[in-house]
Design an enzyme around this catalytic site. Structure first.
Site, PDB file in Angstrom:
ATOM      1  N   SER A   1       0.820  -1.204   0.000  1.00  0.00           N
ATOM      2  CA  SER A   1       0.000   0.000   0.000  1.00  0.00           C
ATOM      3  C   SER A   1       0.860   1.263   0.000  1.00  0.00           C
ATOM      4  O   SER A   1       1.956   1.274   0.556  1.00  0.00           O
ATOM      5  CB  SER A   1      -0.896  -0.009   1.244  1.00  0.00           C
ATOM      6  OG  SER A   1      -1.914   0.936   1.140  1.00  0.00           O
TER       7      SER A   1
ATOM      8  N   GLN B   1       1.539   6.850  -7.017  1.00  0.00           N
ATOM      9  CA  GLN B   1       0.302   7.513  -6.599  1.00  0.00           C
ATOM     10  C   GLN B   1       0.520   9.022  -6.658  1.00  0.00           C
ATOM     11  O   GLN B   1       1.389   9.554  -5.968  1.00  0.00           O
ATOM     12  CB  GLN B   1      -0.083   7.095  -5.180  1.00  0.00           C
ATOM     13  CG  GLN B   1      -1.429   7.654  -4.734  1.00  0.00           C
ATOM     14  CD  GLN B   1      -1.705   7.401  -3.273  1.00  0.00           C
ATOM     15  OE1 GLN B   1      -1.059   8.004  -2.408  1.00  0.00           O
ATOM     16  NE2 GLN B   1      -2.641   6.513  -2.976  1.00  0.00           N
TER      17      GLN B   1
ATOM     18  N   TYR C   1      -7.324  15.052   0.904  1.00  0.00           N
ATOM     19  CA  TYR C   1      -6.409  15.850   0.110  1.00  0.00           C
ATOM     20  C   TYR C   1      -7.198  16.566  -0.995  1.00  0.00           C
ATOM     21  O   TYR C   1      -8.426  16.487  -1.049  1.00  0.00           O
ATOM     22  CB  TYR C   1      -5.279  14.977  -0.421  1.00  0.00           C
ATOM     23  CG  TYR C   1      -4.446  14.382   0.697  1.00  0.00           C
ATOM     24  CD1 TYR C   1      -3.816  15.210   1.632  1.00  0.00           C
ATOM     25  CD2 TYR C   1      -4.313  13.000   0.865  1.00  0.00           C
ATOM     26  CE1 TYR C   1      -3.074  14.685   2.685  1.00  0.00           C
ATOM     27  CE2 TYR C   1      -3.560  12.467   1.911  1.00  0.00           C
ATOM     28  CZ  TYR C   1      -2.961  13.307   2.819  1.00  0.00           C
ATOM     29  OH  TYR C   1      -2.241  12.800   3.863  1.00  0.00           O
TER      30      TYR C   1
END
Length: 773
Positions: free
Chosen positions: A419, A498, A579
């Site tokens: 992750s 990401q 975010y």
């Protein structure tokens, strides 16, 4: 000690018997509003663990129970005319009336004062007259209500109606049967509680509708809207029972159902902040409830009684005993309630799973609470579990987690994802040796996909000064060093990036210096969907103008272009955790009145514009995923229903998978933490939006990964903290399962470590004789 017990159910009666047995000088009085043979329900299921506690604490009660128990091992799941049986589960049940009769007899033999058909006095005068008041007065506890300000109860009403009934024969297994009617899905839960009688004139002992064929509990359950559509809200109790018998006539072998003042009801989960108030203590359903689908109500009440009696014996004062009882029982109950909640919600959303292949559906049902797992079920019934694996497509000897999965032009060799985890260790946004070692080690560790931390698309889009970026050529070159290492030294492992922008959660300290706390100096201005600070004391961001929205979109596309040239195999757009892009999606953080705020479609507009712009520059054969927060864990925020629509929208624009996280959008959130606690959101999106998903959130064992994959609740599992604890988590998972194959490959220099090292001598001679003390 004088003890008053309010409620003569199994928990209250067993507490009375234990307290009197442990100290015959105690004066114990039980008030029960009903007559001795009046009770709801029919059968009671107890686990071996609970029975072990009863045997140790009171062999007399245990022996009496043993004589009446019905024991069986199998579970039958009947779905669309197909029955699948899984064995090795181990159940024990008896009639509720018989259980009460055993406890009545035991209490009387010990000198407990049983007062039937008598309402207990109010708890306040009782607490003044008695040394201890045990409130075992059930889910509708008047004691709890009388001091709600102290106990702090939270009662949650759920979405299904159910009714307790009985059949005059004994099922030979625990039976789950699904009926797909014109009104909707209904389900039957059934289990035996009385043996068939060898005598043509069976005992008239009060155990329910027994005869020479035995007896079974039958619970019929369905969603509230199905219950109303079927007309159950407008018929007599007798007609209700006859309709249920007709719907499940095959399961019941054409026999009728019986009632015991049964009524349709809705399950309520009870949680209390505190379990005691002065010398008054809650026990059983007064303190907590857990859904009947995991058979826990009586079990928990009996275990409460055991713990309370033990604490009263072990502790020097009543106050310390009650505190110790609560400290001991609360974590156990919370764990059971989490499992019960997962089971309850699975049945509430049963229609979501009906399209699964029958064996996978059965496996999904059996593992719904997370108490039974893939490995556990394989130990219980290897034949059944092997059949599910073959139907899923697992090659012989291959655990589900080591099957491949394809996203666009990328085939992942296994279902494990490292992750994204922010490391806050870059200098001027440039990843250095730390990132090479950190990501390189996890790539060597065998995962199918390794994700970077959130890589920021601009300097002002950083969370902290230590965040990595992709807004300069130098940063891209540094990332190329990492991707080259992964592709060269860990061939077969994919690496993804990401991309994100901090929005209103930027310009903060490094995590270990104060998470989400503003920098003491050197702050940079923040931008967001709306001018709302993340929490008191946080910087207030500026609302992005139309021109600035264009600038931010171009920052994302420039970063994506650099990511492609840096050699990343997959790109994930970060639209979660509060975010910048997440801030547009949530109604709690987007208060705009222009075309980028208001309705869900308008709140989606800017994140979708960014996605489209990135997809346009990202190579067509490489997949893109999107991470979302599927709930804000706060009133008025994004809901699970909203998350499905958000996922559908991104999938329609070309997202190859949705990475389903939750929360971190608002500081006042109240998450419901627990093992695999975010997985149900991924499950729902996968089935309702029809898009592949990545499940995250407290998934820590390879057994959980196998269970989630094989049950069809997710396609990939992302693990963060386990990979911090063990960079080679996936390799070790293979070794522990004895797997060798293409799903995971040990790097050549590490092959000597592919067997677990010996930990010491384990073959010492065992003692020939054990002396009892």
């Amino acid at each position: 000690m004088r003890v008053a017990i309010i409620g003569g159910g199994p928990g209250g009666l067993y507490a009375a018997a234990l307290l009197k047995r442990l100290d015959p000088t105690r004066e114990v009085t039980v008030w029960e509003r009903n007559a001795p043979d009046e009770t709801f329900g029919f059968g009671v299921v107890l686990s071996d663990e609970t029975l072990g506690g009863i045997e140790h604490a009171d062999p007399v009660v245990y022996e009496a129970l043993q004589r009446d128990f019905v024991r069986w091992d199998d579970i039958d799941i009947v779905h669309r005319g197909v029955t699948h049986r899984s064995g090795g589960h181990g159940f024990a049940a008896l009639g509720r009336r018989r259980l009460l009769a055993i406890l009545h007899e035991r209490c009387r033999s010990l000198g407990v004062d049983l007062r039937f058909s008598t309402e207990a006095p109010h708890p306040d005068p009782l607490s003044a007259e008695y040394d201890l008041v045990i409130a075992a007065d059930g889910v509708n506890s008047t004691t709890r209500a009388a001091h709600a300000d102290v106990f702090g109860p939270q009662v949650t009403t759920h979405r299904c109606r159910y009714i307790w009934l009985a059949a005059d024969f004994a099922f030979d297994a625990f039976r789950f049967e699904i009926a797909e009617t014109e009104h909707g899905v209904m389900q039957l839960h059934g289990y035996p509680y009385a043996h068939p009688s060898p005598d043509p004139h069976p005992s008239t002992r009060p155990s329910g509708p027994t005869n020479q064929f035995g007896a079974s509990t039958v619970i019929v359950e369905m969603r509230e809207e199905v219950w109303k559509a079927a007309g159950f809200d407008d018929v007599t109790p007798r007609e209700s029972i006859e309709r249920c018998a007709k719907i499940f006539t095959d399961a019941l072998r054409g026999r009728p159902l019986h009632s015991n003042n049964s009524a349709w009801t809705t399950f309520r989960t009870v949680v209390n902040d505190r379990w005691s108030h002065g010398n008054v203590v809650l026990l059983g359903d007064a303190a907590h409830t857990a859904h009947f689908s995991i058979g826990s109500g009586t079990k928990l009440a009996v275990e409460d009684a055991l713990a309370l009696a033990a604490c009263l014996r072990e502790q020097p004062t009543l106050a310390t005993a009650l505190a110790a009882y609560e400290e001991e029982r609360k974590p156990v109950v919370a764990s059971t309630q989490r499992a019960a909640r997962a089971s309850l919600e699975w049945f509430e959303d049963l229609s979501r799973h009906l399209g699964q292949p029958p064996r996978q559906f059965a496996f999904n049902l059996l593992t719904r609470s997370r108490r039974v797992t893939h490995d556990n079920l394989r130990l219980r019934d290897a034949h059944f579990t092997g059949a599910v694996e073959r139907e899923f497509g697992c090659p012989p000897g291959t655990p589900p987690m080591f099957t491949p999965f394809r996203l666009r032009g990328l085939t992942l060799r296994n279902r494990v994802v490292v992750s994204p985890m922010d490391m806050y260790s870059a200098t001027d946004g440039v990843p250095g040796d730390f990132h090479l070692v950190h990501l390189g080690a996890r790539a060597l560790g065998g995962a199918g996909l390794v994700m970077t931390e959130m890589v920021c698309v601009s300097e002002e889009g950083r969370i902290t000064p230590g965040c990595a970026g992709l807004y300069t050529g130098r940063q891209a070159e540094a990332w190329r060093r990492v991707t080259d290492f992964v592709h060269t030294r860990a061939p077969g492992t994919a690496i993804g990036v990401q991309l994100g922008h901090s929005g209103r959660k930027g310009s903060t300290k490094l995590m270990w210096e104060g998470m989400d706390e503003p920098l003491p100096h050197g702050n940079w201005p923040l931008v967001a969907a709306s001018p709302l600070p993340y929490k008191p004391g946080s910087q207030t961001p500026r609302q992005l103008s139309r021109a600035q929205l264009t600038d931010v979109r171009e920052q994302f596309t420039a970063a994506a272009w650099r990511a492609a040239r840096a050699g990343f195999d997959l790109l994930e757009l970060h639209c979660a955790h509060g975010y910048l892009l997440s801030g547009f999606l949530s109604p709690l953080t987007n208060r705009r009145t222009d075309t980028y705020g208001g309705s869900p479609e308008r709140r989606l507009r800017f994140p979708l514009e960014v996605f489209d712009a990135v997809r346009a520059v990202w190579p067509a054969e490489r997949p893109m995923t999107v991470r979302i927060s599927a709930t804000d864990w706060a009133g008025g925020g994004t809901t699970a229903e909203d998350a499905v629509e958000i996922a559908r929208a991104f999938a329609a624009h070309g997202a190859d998978a949705i990475d389903v996280s939750t929360g971190q959008v608002v500081a006042e959130e109240r998450p419901e933490f627990g093992r695999s606690y975010q997985t149900p959101f991924a499950d729902r999106i996968r089935h309702e939006a029809g898009v592949p998903v990545i499940a995250v959130g407290a998934i820590s064992s390879w057994d959980d990964v196998n269970s989630l994959i094989l049950a069809g609740r997710t396609d990939l599992c992302a693990l963060g903290r386990p990979h911090l604890y063990d960079p080679h988590w996936t390799l070790h998972a293979a070794a522990e399962q004895g797997y060798e194959g293409p799903g995971v490959v040990w790097p050549a220099p590490y092959r000597a470590g592919s067997r677990r090292p010996q930990t010491g001598r384990t073959d010492a001679p065992k003692p020939r004789l054990s002396l009892g003390g």
